[in-house]
Design a protein around this motif. Structure first.
Motif, PDB file in Angstrom:
ATOM      1  N   ALA A 182       0.978  -1.303  -0.203  1.00 38.62           N
ATOM      2  CA  ALA A 182      -0.177  -0.106  -0.143  1.00 38.62           C
ATOM      3  C   ALA A 182       0.776   1.330   0.097  1.00 38.62           C
ATOM      4  CB  ALA A 182      -1.100   0.066   1.225  1.00 38.62           C
ATOM      5  N   ARG A 183       2.176   1.252   0.845  1.00 40.31           N
ATOM      6  CA  ARG A 183       2.816   2.559   0.922  1.00 40.31           C
ATOM      7  C   ARG A 183       3.485   2.662  -0.546  1.00 40.31           C
ATOM      8  NH1 ARG A 183       5.546   3.973   5.219  1.00 40.31           N
ATOM      9  NH2 ARG A 183       3.451   3.707   6.278  1.00 40.31           N
ATOM     10  N   LEU A 184       3.887   1.551  -1.218  1.00 41.37           N
ATOM     11  CA  LEU A 184       4.745   1.705  -2.587  1.00 41.37           C
ATOM     12  C   LEU A 184       3.766   2.109  -3.535  1.00 41.37           C
ATOM     13  CD1 LEU A 184       6.797  -1.522  -2.589  1.00 41.37           C
ATOM     14  CD2 LEU A 184       7.602   0.817  -2.095  1.00 41.37           C
ATOM     15  N   GLU A 185       2.241   1.822  -3.382  1.00 42.41           N
ATOM     16  CA  GLU A 185       1.281   2.053  -4.636  1.00 42.41           C
ATOM     17  C   GLU A 185       1.014   3.781  -4.236  1.00 42.41           C
ATOM     18  OE1 GLU A 185      -1.334   2.039  -7.643  1.00 42.41           O
ATOM     19  OE2 GLU A 185       0.256   0.748  -7.142  1.00 42.41           O
ATOM     20  N   ALA A 186       1.139   4.045  -2.945  1.00 40.25           N
ATOM     21  CA  ALA A 186       0.568   5.459  -2.485  1.00 40.25           C
ATOM     22  C   ALA A 186       1.731   6.349  -3.220  1.00 40.25           C
ATOM     23  CB  ALA A 186       0.573   5.595  -1.294  1.00 40.25           C
ATOM     24  N   ALA A 187       3.059   5.736  -3.010  1.00 39.20           N
ATOM     25  CA  ALA A 187       4.190   6.402  -3.656  1.00 39.20           C
ATOM     26  C   ALA A 187       4.250   6.765  -5.305  1.00 39.20           C
ATOM     27  CB  ALA A 187       5.390   5.802  -3.242  1.00 39.20           C
ATOM     28  N   ARG A 188       3.773   5.596  -5.931  1.00 45.37           N
ATOM     29  CA  ARG A 188       3.673   5.722  -7.311  1.00 45.37           C
ATOM     30  C   ARG A 188       2.496   6.643  -7.724  1.00 45.37           C
ATOM     31  NH1 ARG A 188       3.897  -0.209  -6.519  1.00 45.37           N
ATOM     32  NH2 ARG A 188       5.935  -1.136  -7.170  1.00 45.37           N
ATOM     33  N   LEU A 189       1.559   6.635  -7.059  1.00 49.70           N
ATOM     34  CA  LEU A 189       0.215   7.555  -7.449  1.00 49.70           C
ATOM     35  C   LEU A 189       0.687   9.039  -7.282  1.00 49.70           C
ATOM     36  CD1 LEU A 189      -2.701   5.334  -6.130  1.00 49.70           C
ATOM     37  CD2 LEU A 189      -1.786   5.645  -8.775  1.00 49.70           C
ATOM     38  N   SER A 190       1.246   9.293  -6.103  1.00 48.12           N
ATOM     39  CA  SER A 190       1.339  10.716  -5.489  1.00 48.12           C
ATOM     40  C   SER A 190       2.817  11.468  -6.022  1.00 48.12           C
ATOM     41  CB  SER A 190       1.607  10.652  -3.931  1.00 48.12           C
ATOM     42  OG  SER A 190       2.502  10.178  -3.558  1.00 48.12           O
ATOM     43  N   GLY A 191       3.927  10.208  -6.163  1.00 43.51           N
ATOM     44  CA  GLY A 191       5.260  10.915  -6.537  1.00 43.51           C
ATOM     45  C   GLY A 191       5.980  11.180  -5.396  1.00 43.51           C
ATOM     46  N   ASP A 192       5.487  11.086  -4.231  1.00 46.98           N
ATOM     47  CA  ASP A 192       6.228  11.199  -2.902  1.00 46.98           C
ATOM     48  C   ASP A 192       6.664   9.830  -2.345  1.00 46.98           C
ATOM     49  OD1 ASP A 192       6.916  12.024  -0.581  1.00 46.98           O
ATOM     50  OD2 ASP A 192       5.251  12.942   0.146  1.00 46.98           O
ATOM     51  N   TRP A 193       8.214   9.710  -2.534  1.00 45.10           N
ATOM     52  CA  TRP A 193       8.535   8.506  -1.991  1.00 45.10           C
ATOM     53  C   TRP A 193       9.250   8.548  -0.584  1.00 45.10           C
ATOM     54  CZ3 TRP A 193       8.493   3.920  -4.500  1.00 45.10           C
ATOM     55  CH2 TRP A 193       7.780   3.670  -5.834  1.00 45.10           C
ATOM     56  N   THR A 194       8.770   9.663   0.196  1.00 44.43           N
ATOM     57  CA  THR A 194       9.690   9.821   1.199  1.00 44.43           C
ATOM     58  C   THR A 194       9.338   8.593   2.375  1.00 44.43           C
ATOM     59  OG1 THR A 194       9.202  12.285   1.031  1.00 44.43           O
ATOM     60  CG2 THR A 194       9.829  11.369   3.144  1.00 44.43           C
ATOM     61  N   LYS A 195       8.136   8.383   2.392  1.00 46.32           N
ATOM     62  CA  LYS A 195       7.756   7.450   3.401  1.00 46.32           C
ATOM     63  C   LYS A 195       8.108   5.891   2.902  1.00 46.32           C
ATOM     64  CE  LYS A 195       3.698   9.534   5.315  1.00 46.32           C
ATOM     65  NZ  LYS A 195       2.348   9.552   5.650  1.00 46.32           N
ATOM     66  N   ALA A 196       8.278   5.681   1.655  1.00 44.70           N
ATOM     67  CA  ALA A 196       8.652   4.526   1.071  1.00 44.70           C
ATOM     68  C   ALA A 196      10.316   4.392   1.348  1.00 44.70           C
ATOM     69  CB  ALA A 196       8.212   4.390  -0.419  1.00 44.70           C
ATOM     70  N   GLU A 197      10.880   5.340   0.988  1.00 49.20           N
ATOM     71  CA  GLU A 197      12.428   5.504   1.141  1.00 49.20           C
ATOM     72  C   GLU A 197      12.639   5.091   2.543  1.00 49.20           C
ATOM     73  OE1 GLU A 197      14.003   8.877  -0.352  1.00 49.20           O
ATOM     74  OE2 GLU A 197      13.774   8.593  -2.475  1.00 49.20           O
ATOM     75  N   ALA A 198      11.801   5.743   3.590  1.00 46.92           N
ATOM     76  CA  ALA A 198      12.232   5.487   5.178  1.00 46.92           C
ATOM     77  C   ALA A 198      12.011   4.196   5.489  1.00 46.92           C
ATOM     78  CB  ALA A 198      11.422   6.473   5.704  1.00 46.92           C
ATOM     79  N   ASP A 199      10.975   3.250   4.699  1.00 45.46           N
ATOM     80  CA  ASP A 199      10.502   1.989   5.198  1.00 45.46           C
ATOM     81  C   ASP A 199      11.581   1.332   4.353  1.00 45.46           C
ATOM     82  OD1 ASP A 199       8.200   2.490   6.148  1.00 45.46           O
ATOM     83  OD2 ASP A 199       6.963   1.999   4.604  1.00 45.46           O
ATOM     84  N   PHE A 200      12.124   1.464   3.255  1.00 44.83           N
ATOM     85  CA  PHE A 200      13.223   0.524   2.624  1.00 44.83           C
ATOM     86  C   PHE A 200      14.436   0.614   3.544  1.00 44.83           C
ATOM     87  CE2 PHE A 200      17.255   1.048   0.252  1.00 44.83           C
ATOM     88  CZ  PHE A 200      17.547  -0.088   0.019  1.00 44.83           C
TER      89      PHE A 200
END
Length: 218
Positions: free
Chosen positions: A53-71
């Motif tokens: 869900a976090r990755l899909e949200a990042a793809r849709l919004s273009g904001d990868w801040t949370k996904a990068e933090a998760d990684f």
């Protein structure tokens, strides 16, 4: 109560859960259970659903801040390889090279061809041609027949050119163009030959591109 209620009763259940959480009179396990119920009722992903869900949200919004933090949290905590590579693959598809390059060593430690591809491409796109060639040279055996795939052979040739080894760059680019049979790789060879002043060697590839209609002559 979550599984005993119907969807029509969700608003009332959510109100009860919020009231219970407000009391702050629960042990850690009960608190976690209440938070999970709250997340479901509010339509938020829980458990194994969070990452996708976090990755899909990042793809849709273009904001990868949370996904990068998760990684970064996952790779630092030595999470399962599947979790880390899933995040890394998504980040690479969106050209998030800086965060990936910071963890190239940890990625390489997984010892898989996929991790090598991500680490090498991150190194190349972060401007580290030497590091790129080191990764490719040290880990080529992870690929079938110890032969790098076309994408990595492209950045190998470009890295050699960046480091001034134009003869090797042309050699690798020529072999790649012969194997891939693509106009783009042929033009790469031509460009690298021109770096050496080899106009005669570059012309056949340029003519092939013109014949294929892949060069605008205007």
């Amino acid at each position: 109560l979550d599984w005993l209620t119907t969807p029509d009763e969700d608003p009332a259940l959510l109100a009860a859960v919020l009231g219970a959480l407000a009391s702050d009179d629960w042990d850690a396990h009960a608190q976690a259970e209440l938070e999970a119920v709250r997340a479901r009722l509010e339509g938020r992903p829980v458990g194994d659903e969070v990452g996708p869900a976090r990755l899909e949200a990042a793809r849709l919004s273009g904001d990868w801040t949370k996904a990068e933090a998760d990684f970064e949290a996952a790779i630092t905590a030595e999470a399962p390889a599947f979790t880390v590579i899933t995040y890394a693959s998504a980040l690479s598809e969106s050209n998030r090279w800086c965060v990936l390059d910071r963890h190239r060593g940890a990625l390489l430690a997984f010892g898989t061809a996929g991790a090598v591809r991500i680490a090498a491409t991150a190194a190349f796109n972060s401007g580290d041609a030497t590091g790129t060639l080191t990764i490719l040279g040290d880990h080529a055996s992870l690929f079938p027949g110890s032969r790098l795939p076309f994408g990595l052979r492209r950045i190998e040739a470009e890295s050699l050119a960046q480091l001034g080894d134009h003869q090797q760059a042309v050699s690798r680019a020529a072999a790649l163009a012969d194997d891939s049979q693509t106009v783009a790789d042929g033009l790469r060879e031509a460009r690298l030959r021109l770096n050496l002043g080899d106009l005669d060697g570059a012309l056949p590839r340029v003519r092939a591109a013109l014949d294929a209609g892949d060069i605008d002559t205007e």
